[in-house]
Design an enzyme around this catalytic site. Structure first.
Site, mmCIF file in Angstrom:
data_model
loop_
_atom_site.group_PDB
_atom_site.id
_atom_site.type_symbol
_atom_site.label_atom_id
_atom_site.label_comp_id
_atom_site.label_asym_id
_atom_site.label_seq_id
_atom_site.Cartn_x
_atom_site.Cartn_y
_atom_site.Cartn_z
ATOM 1 N N LYS A 238 53.895 24.348 46.131
ATOM 2 C CA LYS A 238 54.655 23.757 45.011
ATOM 3 C C LYS A 238 55.969 24.491 44.701
ATOM 4 C CE LYS A 238 50.839 21.615 42.490
ATOM 5 N NZ LYS A 238 50.167 21.438 41.197
ATOM 6 N N ASP B 242 52.993 17.047 36.872
ATOM 7 C CA ASP B 242 51.854 17.766 36.264
ATOM 8 C C ASP B 242 52.032 17.888 34.750
ATOM 9 O OD1 ASP B 242 50.308 18.238 38.542
ATOM 10 O OD2 ASP B 242 51.332 20.120 39.013
HETATM 11 P P1 NAP Z 1 46.938 29.643 40.851
HETATM 12 O O1 NAP Z 1 48.386 29.425 40.991
HETATM 13 O O2 NAP Z 1 46.158 30.283 41.959
HETATM 14 O O3 NAP Z 1 46.708 30.496 39.494
HETATM 15 C C1 NAP Z 1 45.435 30.905 39.070
HETATM 16 C C2 NAP Z 1 45.574 31.808 37.853
HETATM 17 O O4 NAP Z 1 44.250 32.149 37.425
HETATM 18 C C3 NAP Z 1 46.311 33.117 38.127
HETATM 19 O O5 NAP Z 1 47.031 33.486 36.993
HETATM 20 C C4 NAP Z 1 45.142 34.098 38.366
HETATM 21 O O6 NAP Z 1 45.446 35.410 38.053
HETATM 22 C C5 NAP Z 1 44.159 33.574 37.347
HETATM 23 N N1 NAP Z 1 42.792 33.993 37.661
HETATM 24 C C6 NAP Z 1 42.069 33.668 38.757
HETATM 25 N N2 NAP Z 1 40.837 34.228 38.687
HETATM 26 C C7 NAP Z 1 40.813 34.951 37.526
HETATM 27 C C8 NAP Z 1 39.847 35.777 36.907
HETATM 28 N N3 NAP Z 1 38.632 35.951 37.429
HETATM 29 N N4 NAP Z 1 40.161 36.364 35.719
HETATM 30 C C9 NAP Z 1 41.370 36.171 35.161
HETATM 31 N N5 NAP Z 1 42.359 35.400 35.713
HETATM 32 C C10 NAP Z 1 42.065 34.796 36.877
HETATM 33 O O7 NAP Z 1 46.176 28.257 40.588
HETATM 34 P P2 NAP Z 1 46.735 27.004 39.782
HETATM 35 O O8 NAP Z 1 47.351 26.038 40.699
HETATM 36 O O9 NAP Z 1 47.524 27.528 38.635
HETATM 37 O O10 NAP Z 1 45.367 26.335 39.282
HETATM 38 C C11 NAP Z 1 44.611 26.908 38.246
HETATM 39 C C12 NAP Z 1 43.459 25.976 37.896
HETATM 40 O O11 NAP Z 1 43.951 24.726 37.425
HETATM 41 C C13 NAP Z 1 42.563 25.642 39.105
HETATM 42 O O12 NAP Z 1 41.243 25.574 38.662
HETATM 43 C C14 NAP Z 1 43.048 24.257 39.516
HETATM 44 O O13 NAP Z 1 42.033 23.494 40.156
HETATM 45 C C15 NAP Z 1 43.395 23.655 38.172
HETATM 46 N N6 NAP Z 1 44.402 22.587 38.268
HETATM 47 C C16 NAP Z 1 44.075 21.353 37.816
HETATM 48 C C17 NAP Z 1 45.002 20.335 37.867
HETATM 49 C C18 NAP Z 1 44.624 18.960 37.368
HETATM 50 O O14 NAP Z 1 45.331 17.984 37.687
HETATM 51 N N7 NAP Z 1 43.587 18.846 36.578
HETATM 52 C C19 NAP Z 1 46.289 20.569 38.375
HETATM 53 C C20 NAP Z 1 46.610 21.860 38.818
HETATM 54 C C21 NAP Z 1 45.644 22.864 38.771
HETATM 55 P P3 NAP Z 1 46.083 36.416 39.156
HETATM 56 O O15 NAP Z 1 47.483 35.933 39.342
HETATM 57 O O16 NAP Z 1 45.977 37.740 38.522
HETATM 58 O O17 NAP Z 1 45.250 36.251 40.392
#
Ligand code: NAP
Length: 293
Positions: free
Chosen positions: A74, A110
């Protein structure tokens, strides 16, 4: 899948790596079939290092009309496109690209997808501080959306101080938002006490993960008018949302965000209204079929 593919079929798709888990082909092909269009929507598994070649290659294939981007593309796609719409510039991420006069134009749906289920609620957003858990790609769209709602302050918590500083720098320069504050994970309890909406933008609690981003005792700290939003859509509901509902709090999962970001993108590609209810039913049916017995 949509109907048969012929010599005139136009192609849409989603680039990711991995991408086989993506639900986008299911909802988009359901809409395409219902509309009787000569289109198909396919997953494109593209490793990070091959993204520039893929973007250039798809431009040469004239039947490719547009595509979505998911993890990990992205942000990296931005310099590879011909034009970036203001909302995608503000978020710093593109999830939808359209061929316009043979140029790749990128936008971000989004933010609008996240906002859609909140539009149905009548609440005084100017009195609702937002608390965002996580600072990844989705958190950026959530911050932009909370700003659009008019939340008076947006708190973002994360576990890595270096990443939090970077997130704050990037978001404040992109959004000109001086009410964005970043905090360490340990600050969650005192931020919950004043939160009008709390959003889980981490993968904590996704199918197979028994954890929750906050504890039961922490959930008790939320005001009784707080909205609890989890971007996750499998399982439905997550344990985090079950904890919220058990306390009588409004709970929203990520399925509507997924459906709406897709529908808004498809409408942009096709230049016509799309059957969002068919997209919703296709996804719900798929999720029911996949749920453990
Ligand atoms: P991402 O870019 O990988 O970001 C994940 C975030 O979560 C990072 O800040 C990471 O921290 C943090 N994190 C992961 N494990 C953690 C833990 N155990 N404790 C604390 N923080 C933690 O992923 P993303 O694209 O933002 O997606 C995040 C979530 O949103 C996912 O579950 C995804 O499926 C969901 N999502 C849903 C939609 C929808 O349309 N509904 C759209 C987009 C995303 P670090 O940077 O420190 O690793």
């Amino acid at each position: 899948m949509s109907g048969s593919v012929s010599g005139t079929t136009k192609i849409l798709g989603v680039m990711g790596f991995p991408v086989s888990h993506s639900l986008s082909p299911i909802m988009h092909n359901a809409a395409i079939a219902a509309m009787g269009l000569d289109y198909t929507y396919v997953p494109f598994p593209i490793p990070v290092e091959d993204l520039p070649a893929a973007i250039a290659g798809l431009k040469a294939i004239q039947s490719v009309q547009g595509f979505n981007l998911t993890i990990p593309h992205k942000v990296e796609v931005i310099p590879l496109l011909d034009e970036i719409m203001p909302i995608a510039k503000a978020v710093g991420a593109v999830n939808t690209v359209k061929r316009v006069e043979n140029r790749w134009v990128g936008t971000n749906t989004d933010v609008a997808g996240f906002l859609e289920p909140l539009k149905l609620l009548e609440c005084g957003w100017k009195l609702r501080p937002a608390l965002v858990l996580g600072s990844g790609g989705a958190a950026k769209a959530v911050v932009a959306a909370c700003l659009e709602l008019g939340c008076p302050v947006i708190h973002v918590v994360g576990r890595d101080p270096k990443k939090m500083k970077k997130f704050h720098g990037a978001m404040t320069s992109q959004l000109h938002d001086y009410n964005l504050r970043v905090h360490p994970w340990a600050s969650i309890p005192h931020l919950l006490e004043v939160a009008g909406i709390v959003i889980n933008a981490t993968p904590i609690g996704m199918a197979g993960d028994p954890n929750t981003p906050i504890t039961e005792a922490e959930m008790d700290l939320l005001p009784d008018y707080a909205i609890v939003y989890d971007l996750i859509y499998t399982p439905r509901p997550t344990k985090f949302l079950q904890m919220a509902s058990a306390r009588g709090l409004k709970a929203i999962d990520g399925l509507e965000m997924l459906i709406n970001q897709g529908a808004i993108g498809l409408e942009w590609w096709l230049d016509q209204p799309v059957p969002i209810e068919i997209m919703r039913q296709a996804l719900l049916q798929h999720l029911v079929n996949k749920a453990p017995a």
